[in-house]
Design a protein around this motif. Structure first.
Motif, short mmCIF file in Angstrom:
data_model
loop_
_atom_site.label_atom_id
_atom_site.label_comp_id
_atom_site.label_asym_id
_atom_site.label_seq_id
_atom_site.Cartn_x
_atom_site.Cartn_y
_atom_site.Cartn_z
N VAL A 145 -7.64 0.72 2.70
CA VAL A 145 -8.22 2.01 2.37
C VAL A 145 -8.91 2.66 3.55
O VAL A 145 -9.35 3.78 3.46
CB VAL A 145 -9.19 1.93 1.17
N THR A 146 -9.03 1.94 4.67
CA THR A 146 -9.67 2.56 5.83
C THR A 146 -8.70 2.70 7.00
O THR A 146 -9.10 2.73 8.14
CB THR A 146 -10.89 1.74 6.30
N PHE A 147 -7.42 2.76 6.71
CA PHE A 147 -6.39 2.90 7.75
C PHE A 147 -6.47 1.78 8.77
O PHE A 147 -6.22 1.98 9.94
CB PHE A 147 -6.52 4.24 8.48
N LEU B 217 -7.61 -5.11 0.78
CA LEU B 217 -7.97 -3.80 0.26
C LEU B 217 -8.77 -2.99 1.27
O LEU B 217 -8.49 -1.83 1.52
CB LEU B 217 -8.79 -3.94 -1.02
N LEU B 218 -9.75 -3.64 1.86
CA LEU B 218 -10.67 -2.95 2.76
C LEU B 218 -9.91 -2.32 3.91
O LEU B 218 -10.08 -1.15 4.24
CB LEU B 218 -11.69 -3.94 3.28
N PHE C 263 0.82 -1.20 0.00
CA PHE C 263 0.00 0.00 0.00
C PHE C 263 0.86 1.26 0.00
O PHE C 263 0.61 2.19 -0.76
CB PHE C 263 -0.95 0.02 1.20
N ALA D 24 -8.99 0.34 10.00
CA ALA D 24 -10.08 0.42 10.98
C ALA D 24 -11.07 -0.72 10.80
O ALA D 24 -11.64 -1.22 11.77
CB ALA D 24 -10.80 1.75 10.86
N ILE D 25 -11.30 -1.13 9.55
CA ILE D 25 -12.32 -2.13 9.29
C ILE D 25 -11.64 -3.37 8.75
O ILE D 25 -10.86 -3.31 7.81
CB ILE D 25 -13.35 -1.58 8.28
N ARG D 26 -11.93 -4.50 9.37
CA ARG D 26 -11.12 -5.68 9.09
C ARG D 26 -11.84 -6.82 8.44
O ARG D 26 -11.23 -7.79 8.05
CB ARG D 26 -10.49 -6.17 10.39
#
Lengths: 289, 334
Positions: free
Chosen positions: B326-328, B322-323, B259, B330-332
């Protein structure tokens, strides 16, 4: 080595780098924002107090820049949310090849915005680009010139932004959808709830937190948008697409190189973005649990 | 660790039949087919720009600008060759003479249909190399620093931790141009303007914020008990970090590396404003192809392709992360 020592050593490089590359420049530009100064002249900064800020807040052109940025952010984020969420609803149930399809749709958001802007410029080209062709405008004399008309240029930028970033909303919405437990829908089906009712009372509230994060993230990004606009229109035609970032760029690095004034504008933008990102980080922390 | 393995639940056979009462019968089946077809159609529409660019990169000049766009054409490498070379237009006689010669190099043969001959290299090769060097070095540096800080933030009570983390992240929220004005002044004083070192330092600090947050998520997931057990067994904290935490965090580190690399690789604003010639990377130079010698459609498309292909490959390699990326972090799920 004691744990405290390890913590200090482990964090040190990060902190030093942040101080040199972020804190110092920020303090320095705060100082410059109160002065009249240009990087290309040899004259030292001259203290002028709040004059720069006053000039910015009373100049109609700056308000126009903010209005353009706001309109751009509002429309493109709204469209991205609708399209992204729609795509997520379509790809929600797995079918053969849905994994590959999802990844393919995600490709645009990973690309370099400036390169995307350059090839969209070719796509929008009124004579040989395919955009007008696919829309059915075949006569060059009557077909719209997307990047050259003041009433269309901003929407052309919005189209590219939506193309690039709807997948982002989709990605987050998919994560939200996959986390909704099946039993909620089963219970609703047993109660003979309509599909619309299920959507409004189960799907939407459950996805909302993630959708909100996506919207906040995209709003901040739209506010700082530079690459796409620069590559597509450079702020033109006239000042039809002159967002605050573009204005700042012109002020700081073109013409007079008005460093003092541009530092003041940078601080105005900074305050707005920090206010918005504060909201965002609060949401993130909530998501982290 | 053995106890952990024993606790894994037995593998159960996946449920293949829907148990949802509302999903039985023909209607849901047809609905899912319709959904799938619409999704495929939308994906095709969304990918038209990329596909069209890929085709344009291999089109000879007349096909590239023809209306309506040609779908079938003889592929040529003109675009790629002209991307990396400087060329001169040949006169009619020279062109005839060139056609007769048999000792032409491969690249010269490619350019022959355009009535051009190669007179030197273009800047693009060097700029691409700059991109690789700058993005590569800054990625390595920022990931190393980030692993250390993320570990410290994840495992220890750091005074002012929340403020520090907020500050780190807020760097990512600022428009590049805002940060550039003071950096530009500082770099001019220090002689770092237009140097690879200056760009590497800038990208390192720029990526660090993202990398710290992402890696913190990954390290948080590694159970502390592993380290505690190692400490009881006589490992020092550093040994535990090296031998227990690092190997467990390998996936996270790999994802963060990729990333960070993409971010530096794609970065445009800093490169435009803080380099001019010596350290110029590829992104600010791609728009400039538009300005030189008419519209070189296939050259622009080839330049974009050369630049985008690595990213597309990486996107596929990274799709599971990817998820998070792109959310630093936060979402796994997903």
């Amino acid at each position: 080595m004691s744990d405290t020592r390890i913590v200090q050593i482990f964090i040190l490089p990060t902190v030093i780098l942040l101080i040199c590359m972020n804190i110092f420049p920020l303090i320095y530009s705060l100082f410059l924002s109160f002065t009249r100064f240009s990087v290309i002249s040899d004259a030292p900064p001259e203290w002028v107090g709040l004059a720069n800020y006053q000039a910015i807040l009373t100049d109609p052109r700056f308000w126009n820049n903010f209005a353009i940025t706001g309109r751009y952010a509002l429309v493109s984020v709204a469209l991205q949310t609708i399209i992204g969420f729609g795509l997520a609803m379509l790809l929600r149930t797995k079918f053969k090849g849905s994994g590959i399809l999802t990844t393919l749709i995600l490709v645009p958001m990973m690309l370099s915005p400036i390169v995307v802007a350059v090839f969209w410029k070719l796509i929008f080209n009124p004579s040989a680009g395919i955009f007008n062709y696919l829309l059915g405008f075949t006569n060059i004399n009557t077909s719209p010139e997307w990047l050259g008309q003041t009433d269309l240029a901003l929407w052309a930028v919005v189209i590219v932004d939506v193309w690039m970033w709807s997948p982002f909303v989709m990605l987050l919405a998919l994560a939200g959808l996959s986390a909704i437990p099946d039993y909620l829908y089963e219970a609703a089906a047993i109660d003979r709830a309509s599909a619309w009712f299920q959507f409004r009372r189960i799907t939407l509230p459950q996805v909302m937190p993630l959708l909100l994060i996506a919207v906040l993230f995209r709003t901040i990004e739209a506010f700082k948008q530079f690459d796409l606009v620069m590559g597509l229109t450079g702020g033109g035609p006239g000042d039809a697409t002159e967002t605050v970032s573009i204005r700042l760029y012109k002020l700081a690095f073109q013409g007079q190189y008005d460093t003092g004034m541009s530092s003041a504008l940078a601080y105005v933008i900074l305050v707005i973005i920090i206010a918005v990102s504060n909201l965002y980080i609060r949401q993130l922390n909530k998501a982290r649990g | 660790m053995a106890a952990q393995v024993a606790q894994t639940p037995p593998v159960s056979t996946p449920v293949t039949i829907s148990t949802r009462v509302d999903q039985v019968g023909m209607r849901p089946l047809i609905a899912s087919w319709v959904r799938g077809i619409i999704a495929v159609l939308i994906a095709i529409v969304m990918l038209i720009p990329v596909i069209w660019m890929g085709m344009t990169a291999f089109k000879p000049l007349p096909d590239a600008v023809s209306v309506p766009p040609t779908v079938f054409f003889t592929p040529t490498l003109e675009g790629f060759v002209s991307l990396f070379t400087q060329r001169r237009q040949l006169s009619a006689e020279e062109w005839e003479a060139m056609k007769q010669r048999t000792d032409l190099s491969w690249a010269e043969q490619v350019m022959l249909p355009r009535q051009q001959t190669i007179i030197g290299e273009s800047q693009f090769g060097r700029q691409l190399l700059n991109s690789v060097i700058i993005a590569g070095s800054s990625t390595i540096l920022s990931v190393i620093f980030a692993v250390l800080s993320a570990y410290a933030f994840s495992r220890f009570r750091v005074p002012g931790k929340d403020d520090l983390l907020f500050f780190i992240l807020s760097q990512r929220m600022l428009p590049a141009v805002v940060v550039t004005v003071p950096i530009f002044l500082m770099y001019r004083q220090l002689g770092l303007y237009d140097t690879p070192l200056g760009m590497i330092l800038l990208y390192t600090s720029f990526n660090l914020s993202f990398a710290v947050w992402l890696l913190m998520g990954f390290i948080d997931e590694i159970p502390r008990e592993y380290e505690d057990a190692a400490l009881v067994d006589g490992y020092t904290r550093l040994q535990a970090f090296r031998k227990i935490v690092l190997p467990q965090a390998v996936t996270g580190i790999a994802a963060t590396t990729v990333f960070s690399f993409i971010f530096s690789w794609n970065e445009y604003a800093f490169a435009l404003l803080l380099t001019s010639d010596n350290a110029r990377t590829a992104p600010p130079s791609i728009p400039l192809i538009l300005g030189t010698g008419g519209i070189e459609w296939s050259t622009i498309a080839a330049g974009s392709m050369a630049f985008l292909i690595p990213v597309v490959i990486v996107t596929f390699a990274l799709r599971r992360h990817l998820l998070r990326g792109v959310t630093f972090g936060a979402i796994r799920k997903g």
